[in-house]
Design an enzyme around this catalytic site. Structure first.
Site, mmCIF file in Angstrom:
data_model
loop_
_atom_site.group_PDB
_atom_site.id
_atom_site.type_symbol
_atom_site.label_atom_id
_atom_site.label_comp_id
_atom_site.label_asym_id
_atom_site.label_seq_id
_atom_site.Cartn_x
_atom_site.Cartn_y
_atom_site.Cartn_z
ATOM 1 C CE LYS A 192 -1.773 2.994 2.020
ATOM 2 N NZ LYS A 192 -1.561 4.440 1.670
ATOM 3 N N GLY A 245 7.121 4.915 8.312
ATOM 4 C CA GLY A 245 6.330 6.140 8.398
ATOM 5 C C GLY A 245 6.477 6.786 9.758
ATOM 6 C CB SER A 246 4.386 9.300 11.441
ATOM 7 O OG SER A 246 3.124 8.673 11.435
ATOM 8 N N GLY A 250 2.768 4.332 13.332
ATOM 9 C CA GLY A 250 3.420 3.083 13.725
ATOM 10 C C GLY A 250 2.758 2.464 14.953
ATOM 11 C CD GLU A 267 12.899 3.432 8.547
ATOM 12 O OE1 GLU A 267 12.898 4.368 9.387
ATOM 13 O OE2 GLU A 267 12.933 3.593 7.329
ATOM 14 C CB CYS A 301 13.512 7.685 7.973
ATOM 15 S SG CYS A 301 14.272 6.594 6.789
ATOM 16 C CD GLU A 401 11.151 11.922 11.356
ATOM 17 O OE1 GLU A 401 9.999 11.489 11.518
ATOM 18 O OE2 GLU A 401 12.059 11.248 10.847
HETATM 19 P P1 NAI Z 1 2.190 8.268 7.993
HETATM 20 O O1 NAI Z 1 2.960 7.413 8.911
HETATM 21 O O2 NAI Z 1 0.784 8.562 8.389
HETATM 22 O O3 NAI Z 1 2.146 7.610 6.523
HETATM 23 C C1 NAI Z 1 3.025 6.596 6.090
HETATM 24 C C2 NAI Z 1 2.233 5.497 5.392
HETATM 25 O O4 NAI Z 1 1.308 4.927 6.314
HETATM 26 C C3 NAI Z 1 1.401 5.952 4.202
HETATM 27 O O5 NAI Z 1 1.409 4.939 3.217
HETATM 28 C C4 NAI Z 1 0.014 6.069 4.794
HETATM 29 O O6 NAI Z 1 -1.001 5.942 3.823
HETATM 30 C C5 NAI Z 1 0.011 4.894 5.747
HETATM 31 N N1 NAI Z 1 -0.966 4.967 6.829
HETATM 32 C C6 NAI Z 1 -1.463 6.081 7.449
HETATM 33 N N2 NAI Z 1 -2.313 5.732 8.423
HETATM 34 C C7 NAI Z 1 -2.372 4.374 8.451
HETATM 35 C C8 NAI Z 1 -3.046 3.421 9.251
HETATM 36 N N3 NAI Z 1 -3.858 3.799 10.246
HETATM 37 N N4 NAI Z 1 -2.841 2.121 9.023
HETATM 38 C C9 NAI Z 1 -2.005 1.733 8.051
HETATM 39 N N5 NAI Z 1 -1.342 2.573 7.240
HETATM 40 C C10 NAI Z 1 -1.508 3.889 7.439
HETATM 41 O O7 NAI Z 1 3.034 9.584 7.791
HETATM 42 P P2 NAI Z 1 2.620 10.990 7.146
HETATM 43 O O8 NAI Z 1 1.388 11.515 7.800
HETATM 44 O O9 NAI Z 1 2.617 10.870 5.685
HETATM 45 O O10 NAI Z 1 3.867 11.869 7.592
HETATM 46 C C11 NAI Z 1 3.930 12.392 8.910
HETATM 47 C C12 NAI Z 1 5.339 12.388 9.431
HETATM 48 O O11 NAI Z 1 5.824 11.065 9.505
HETATM 49 C C13 NAI Z 1 6.367 13.106 8.579
HETATM 50 O O12 NAI Z 1 6.364 14.471 8.814
HETATM 51 C C14 NAI Z 1 7.630 12.444 9.033
HETATM 52 O O13 NAI Z 1 8.094 13.033 10.213
HETATM 53 C C15 NAI Z 1 7.214 11.028 9.324
HETATM 54 N N6 NAI Z 1 7.539 10.126 8.209
HETATM 55 C C16 NAI Z 1 8.619 9.308 8.351
HETATM 56 C C17 NAI Z 1 8.996 8.496 7.313
HETATM 57 C C18 NAI Z 1 10.171 7.596 7.422
HETATM 58 O O14 NAI Z 1 10.847 7.373 6.449
HETATM 59 N N7 NAI Z 1 10.409 7.006 8.575
HETATM 60 C C19 NAI Z 1 8.297 8.497 6.033
HETATM 61 C C20 NAI Z 1 7.133 9.340 6.007
HETATM 62 C C21 NAI Z 1 6.799 10.134 7.067
#
Ligand code: NAI
Ligand code: MG
Length: 497
Positions: A192, A245-246, A250, A267, A301, A401
């Site tokens: 996804k 992701g965040s 997580g 991660e 990240c 972050e």
């Molecule tokens: P997010 O963690 O919400 O999104 C990452 C992924 O998770 C996307 O594919 C999203 O569609 C999916 N997702 C969102 N809610 C979900 C749920 N309840 N169940 C399963 N999957 C879900 O992150 P977002 O809102 O895009 O970014 C927020 C912050 O997260 C950023 O500002 C950054 O600090 C951090 N981030 C860290 C990343 C990394 O590489 N570790 C990558 C992206 C964001």
């Protein structure tokens, strides 16, 4: 590739999009219209304009995909020898390279990243498939000596159907990083991608089919995290989740995994320190600090977002970093500027908010700090490369972050303080150490609480070096042979002869 790249860039620049982009989910080896019929738009951060539509998948689409992946576990994929699996994954790598120009231009349009970086990501994705292709028939178990009357050995079985929740900062690389080892281990996949960047994961799944992966082995459902993502991670047919992701999401994912006892790797990003000692090669340190925080507009990240520097060289190093940051040009990723846009307008304002609050606290903003537009077009979502100097250890810009082109500087007087500052956040993903003193470098590597330490070259390593975090950066390791273990479960067999 050289020959098609200029034409694709030209098409993207003149029309704002590309012909033939995927629009459906990729399930069971075919493009499928989402069950609910809903579509959504993806934006080009370089212009701020929507340029493509894609499926807004929901729980029904996820269910179809998981069923397809479950069925594919026991079919031709299961009976394929590991060597044949490896040959198939090598073909995926070859197809990624054949389609590199198109993948890179799509990645730039969708994520905003500079085309040179996108080309690098595509090359990295191909290398990732080659690496795990080669590992398929070498992922062997052990025999355990129990004496002459027994035979005991271990088998590595695929964990089953794996879910991959992919972020928007490295859409193709993160997809490849999870999918390649999962396939090498004999698993099947439902991915996804992030709703900001859905396209290259879909293209990758199509290339996997073209390479000879049986239908259903690699599926992609697009849509929001709240609908498609949440449905995927709580699906009882999923045996393993790779989430990048965040921290907040997580935590949700971990909770969704709990009722089904689904294993997972998290991660979750970081606030990684670059510890620079007085005796370092200063030119090298400057180059590395720049790359560590301004590559991909800081949306990494493992970005080196905190410069932890010895007082004796603090002013000199910061001055040089500031001068180089000011020289970075802003622009659309297709033009390969010094720094590209950030992924979304919401994210842009989140970054700006961090800097604004820092200003209000009296933090010294040495350079940058403002929202900008592409100087050529007046469009897009840009943030100036920014340096916040001399932050205190508990400052918000040290503890949280920001995920943008914002470097926080912290100054230390001795090595113990350097370690305390380096370890003084809730995160522990990676760290950089810059010194000419070999012993000190390795002692610091031992004392810094991080999953990976880079010495004298930030981001040193590659697909063969395990990667993952400590503390709130998550757990589990990706890349390297460790990732292959994540996607396998060990079965022990002990026999009385
Ligand atoms: P997010 O963690 O919400 O999104 C990452 C992924 O998770 C996307 O594919 C999203 O569609 C999916 N997702 C969102 N809610 C979900 C749920 N309840 N169940 C399963 N999957 C879900 O992150 P977002 O809102 O895009 O970014 C927020 C912050 O997260 C950023 O500002 C950054 O600090 C951090 N981030 C860290 C990343 C990394 O590489 N570790 C990558 C992206 C964001
Ligand atoms: Mg997009």
């Amino acid at each position: 590739m050289e020959s098609v790249l200029p034409g694709l860039v030209q098409e993207a620049q003149s029309t704002g999009t590309l012909r033939g982009l995927p629009t459906g989910n990729f399930i069971d080896g075919a493009w499928q219209v989402p069950v609910g019929g809903a579509m959504m738009e993806t934006f080009d951060p370089g212009t701020g304009l929507a340029f493509a539509r894609f499926a807004a998948g929901n729980a029904d689409d996820v269910d179809v995909a998981v069923r397809s992946a479950s069925a594919a576990l026991c079919g031709r994929w299961h009976s394929m020898s590991p060597a044949e699996r490896g040959r198939t994954l090598h073909r995926v790598a070859d197809l990624i390279r054949t389609n590199a120009a198109r993948l890179a231009v799509v990645e730039t349009l969708d994520s905003g990243k500079r085309l040179v970086e996108a080309l690098g990501d595509v090359a990295g994705a191909a290398n990732c498939f080659d690496y795990y292709a080669g590992a398929c028939d070498k992922h062997q178990g052990e025999t355990i000596p129990l004496g002459p009357d027994y035979l005991a050995y271990t088998l590595h079985e695929p964990v089953g159907v794996t879910a991959h929740i992919i972020p928007w900062n490295y859409p193709l690389s993160t997809a490849a990083r999870g999918i390649a080892p999962a396939l090498a281990a004999g698993c099947t996949v439902v991915a996804k991608p992030a709703e900001q960047t859905p396209l290259t994961a879909l293209m990758l799944a199509d290339l996997c089919l073209q390479a000879g992966l049986p239908p259903g082995v690699c599926n992609v459902v697009t849509g929001t995290g709240r609908e498609a993502g949440a449905a995927l991670v709580r699906h009882p047919g999923i045996h393993h989740i790779s989430f990048t992701g965040s921290v907040t999401t997580g935590v949700d994912v971990m909770q969704s995994a709990a009722p089904n006892i689904t294993r997972l790797v998290l991660e979750l990003g970081g606030k990684s320190p670059i510890v620079v000692l007085q005796d370092c090669d200063l030119d090298n340190a400057v180059d590395n600090v720049l790359g560590a925080i301004f590559e991909n507009a800081g949306q990494i990240c493992s970005a080196g977002s905190r410069l932890v520097v010895a007082r004796a060289i603090h002013e000199q190093l910061v001055e040089r970093v500031v001068a180089r940051a000011q020289a970075l040009t802003l622009g659309h990723g297709l033009r390969n500027p010094g720094i590209g846009p950030v992924s979304s307008v919401a994210h842009l304002h989140k970054i700006a908010g961090y800097v604004e609050r820092a200003r209000l606290r009296g933090v010294r903003v040495r350079t940058g700090g403002n929202i900008r537009r592409d100087p050529d077009t007046g469009q897009g979502w840009f943030f100036e490369p920014t340096v916040l100097d001399d932050l205190s250890p508990m400052d918000e810009a040290v503890q949280e972050e920001i995920f943008g082109p914002v470097l926080g500087v912290q100054v230390f007087d001795d090595l113990d303080e350097a370690v305390a500052l380096a370890n003084g956040t809730p995160f522990g993903l990676v760290a950089g150490v810059f010194t000419r003193d070999f012993s000190t470098a390795h002692r610091l590597a031992q004392r810094i609480d991080a999953g990976q330490v880079f010495i004298n070259e930030y981001f040193a390593g590659g697909i063969s070096v395990p990667f993952g975090g400590n503390k709130r950066s998550g757990f589990g390791r990706e890349k390297g042979l460790e990732a292959l273990r994540s996607y396998s479960r060990t079965k022990s067999v002990a026999a009385r002869l």
